[in-house]
Design an enzyme around this catalytic site. Structure first.
Site, PDB file in Angstrom:
ATOM      1  N   GLU A  42      74.559   2.537 -30.549  1.00 23.79           N
ATOM      2  CA  GLU A  42      74.024   2.664 -31.800  1.00 23.79           C
ATOM      3  C   GLU A  42      75.646   1.908 -32.601  1.00 23.79           C
ATOM      4  O   GLU A  42      76.373   2.951 -33.155  1.00 23.79           O
ATOM      5  CB  GLU A  42      73.570   4.012 -32.413  1.00 23.79           C
ATOM      6  CG  GLU A  42      73.736   3.445 -34.151  1.00 23.79           C
ATOM      7  CD  GLU A  42      73.126   5.684 -34.442  1.00 23.79           C
ATOM      8  OE1 GLU A  42      72.440   5.908 -33.959  1.00 23.79           O
ATOM      9  OE2 GLU A  42      73.056   5.156 -35.850  1.00 23.79           O
ATOM     10  N   ARG A  46      80.164   2.013 -40.530  1.00 29.66           N
ATOM     11  CA  ARG A  46      80.850   3.203 -40.574  1.00 29.66           C
ATOM     12  C   ARG A  46      82.695   2.063 -40.806  1.00 29.66           C
ATOM     13  O   ARG A  46      83.731   2.752 -41.594  1.00 29.66           O
ATOM     14  CB  ARG A  46      81.277   4.070 -40.054  1.00 29.66           C
ATOM     15  CG  ARG A  46      80.195   5.419 -40.562  1.00 29.66           C
ATOM     16  CD  ARG A  46      80.095   6.186 -39.358  1.00 29.66           C
ATOM     17  NE  ARG A  46      78.989   6.759 -38.939  1.00 29.66           N
ATOM     18  CZ  ARG A  46      78.767   7.946 -38.897  1.00 29.66           C
ATOM     19  NH1 ARG A  46      79.620   8.523 -38.265  1.00 29.66           N
ATOM     20  NH2 ARG A  46      77.577   8.465 -38.392  1.00 29.66           N
ATOM     21  N   THR A  70      74.040   4.272 -39.538  1.00 32.67           N
ATOM     22  CA  THR A  70      74.734   4.096 -40.854  1.00 32.67           C
ATOM     23  C   THR A  70      75.012   3.098 -42.078  1.00 32.67           C
ATOM     24  O   THR A  70      75.010   2.125 -42.412  1.00 32.67           O
ATOM     25  CB  THR A  70      76.222   5.032 -40.310  1.00 32.67           C
ATOM     26  OG1 THR A  70      76.592   4.918 -39.836  1.00 32.67           O
ATOM     27  CG2 THR A  70      76.507   4.669 -42.104  1.00 32.67           C
ATOM     28  N   LYS A 132      64.951   9.986 -36.471  1.00 37.59           N
ATOM     29  CA  LYS A 132      66.089  10.028 -36.004  1.00 37.59           C
ATOM     30  C   LYS A 132      66.356  11.855 -36.895  1.00 37.59           C
ATOM     31  O   LYS A 132      65.708  11.643 -38.058  1.00 37.59           O
ATOM     32  CB  LYS A 132      67.620   9.439 -36.330  1.00 37.59           C
ATOM     33  CG  LYS A 132      68.881  10.106 -36.591  1.00 37.59           C
ATOM     34  CD  LYS A 132      70.144   8.753 -36.763  1.00 37.59           C
ATOM     35  CE  LYS A 132      70.837   9.956 -37.470  1.00 37.59           C
ATOM     36  NZ  LYS A 132      72.079   9.231 -36.666  1.00 37.59           N
TER      37      LYS A 132
HETATM   38  C1  3PG Z   1      75.865  10.184 -36.390  1.00 44.46           C
HETATM   39  O1  3PG Z   1      76.299   9.407 -36.950  1.00 44.46           O
HETATM   40  O2  3PG Z   1      74.488  10.253 -35.425  1.00 44.46           O
HETATM   41  C2  3PG Z   1      76.399  11.450 -36.061  1.00 44.46           C
HETATM   42  O3  3PG Z   1      77.690  11.190 -36.702  1.00 44.46           O
HETATM   43  C3  3PG Z   1      76.462  12.111 -34.999  1.00 44.46           C
HETATM   44  O4  3PG Z   1      77.554  13.024 -34.939  1.00 44.46           O
HETATM   45  P1  3PG Z   1      77.631  13.674 -33.346  1.00 44.46           P
HETATM   46  O5  3PG Z   1      79.403  13.027 -34.285  1.00 44.46           O
HETATM   47  O6  3PG Z   1      77.676  14.701 -33.684  1.00 44.46           O
HETATM   48  O7  3PG Z   1      77.908  12.985 -32.317  1.00 44.46           O
END
Ligand code: 3PG
Length: 217
Positions: A42, A46, A70, A132
């Site tokens: 994924e 960001r 995101t 999700k």
């Molecule tokens: C996401 O956007 O899915 C999370 O920021 C991932 O979370 P993690 O860094 O705690 O695994």
């Protein structure tokens, strides 16, 4: 379940990736993930250049399932599709984005972040199957996922946020969960410093846990 959902569910873990230098890092990262038995990513918006990263990862490993995360706008959905993305992940539930992704001319699976009964109601109306669950640990973790699946047994969820090698098995032991998302195997330190073997190793360890959790289930 769609083919994409099925493939994600078989792999059991989805690396959530932020690439600050896609031209340098996308191809070696894709190879490291695939070598570890995790041919899925994924790639988040960001960082600028998420679409470049998607394109380069697909070129390096055509067998890999590359999606994007995101995602906040329909324009990002278009850019991701043009780059070859095969699924869309959004941090929250924005019906406009879901309907856009479901349009016949887009037709791309979308997994919106949902954590409340109200989110689940809306997701049901939108005909979604996989959500999700974000941010997982901070929103009540596995206990909340189980409580939510009592009135909403039709959904499979992909918890993300606070998942690590320590709690992966516990999450995957629940039949409500199709896969877990996480960044622990693709941290900024690992990527910026080109620690590709470590990434492969973390993926292999994750896959072992997926197999263990499933063989017990
Ligand atoms: C996401 O956007 O899915 C999370 O920021 C991932 O979370 P993690 O860094 O705690 O695994």
């Amino acid at each position: 379940m769609s083919t994409v959902n099925q493939r994600i569910s078989e792999i059991g873990i989805v690396p959530v990736i932020k690439l600050s230098n896609p031209v340098r890092d996308a191809a070696p990262l894709a190879k490291a993930l695939c070598a570890g038995g995790v041919p899925v990513a994924e790639v988040t918006f960001r960082a600028a250049g998420a679409d470049t990263a998607i394109r380069l990862m697909k070129e390096a490993c055509p067998e890999m399932l590359v999606g994007t995360g995101t995602v906040l706008t329909t324009e990002q959905i278009d850019r991701a599709i043009a780059a070859g993305a095969e699924f869309i992940v959004t941090p929250g539930l924005d019906p406009e984005l879901v309907v856009y992704a479901q349009r016949e001319d887009k037709n791309i699976p979308i997994f919106p972040g949902c954590t409340t009964p109200t989110d689940y109601h809306t997701a049901y109306k939108l005909g979604l199957e996989v959500l999700k669950f974000f941010p997982a640990e901070q929103s009540g973790g596995l206990a909340k996922i189980k409580a939510m699946s009592a009135p909403f047994p039709m959904f499979k969820v992909m918890p993300t946020g606070g998942i690590s090698l320590k709690n992966l098995k516990e999450y995957l032991s629940s039949s409500a969960i199709c896969a877990c998302g996480g960044s622990y195997m693709v941290t900024a330190d690992l990527i910026e410093n080109g620690k590709w073997d470590e990434i492969t190793d973390l993926c292999k360890k994750s896959r072992e846990i997926v197999k263990e959790a499933r063989s017990n289930g």
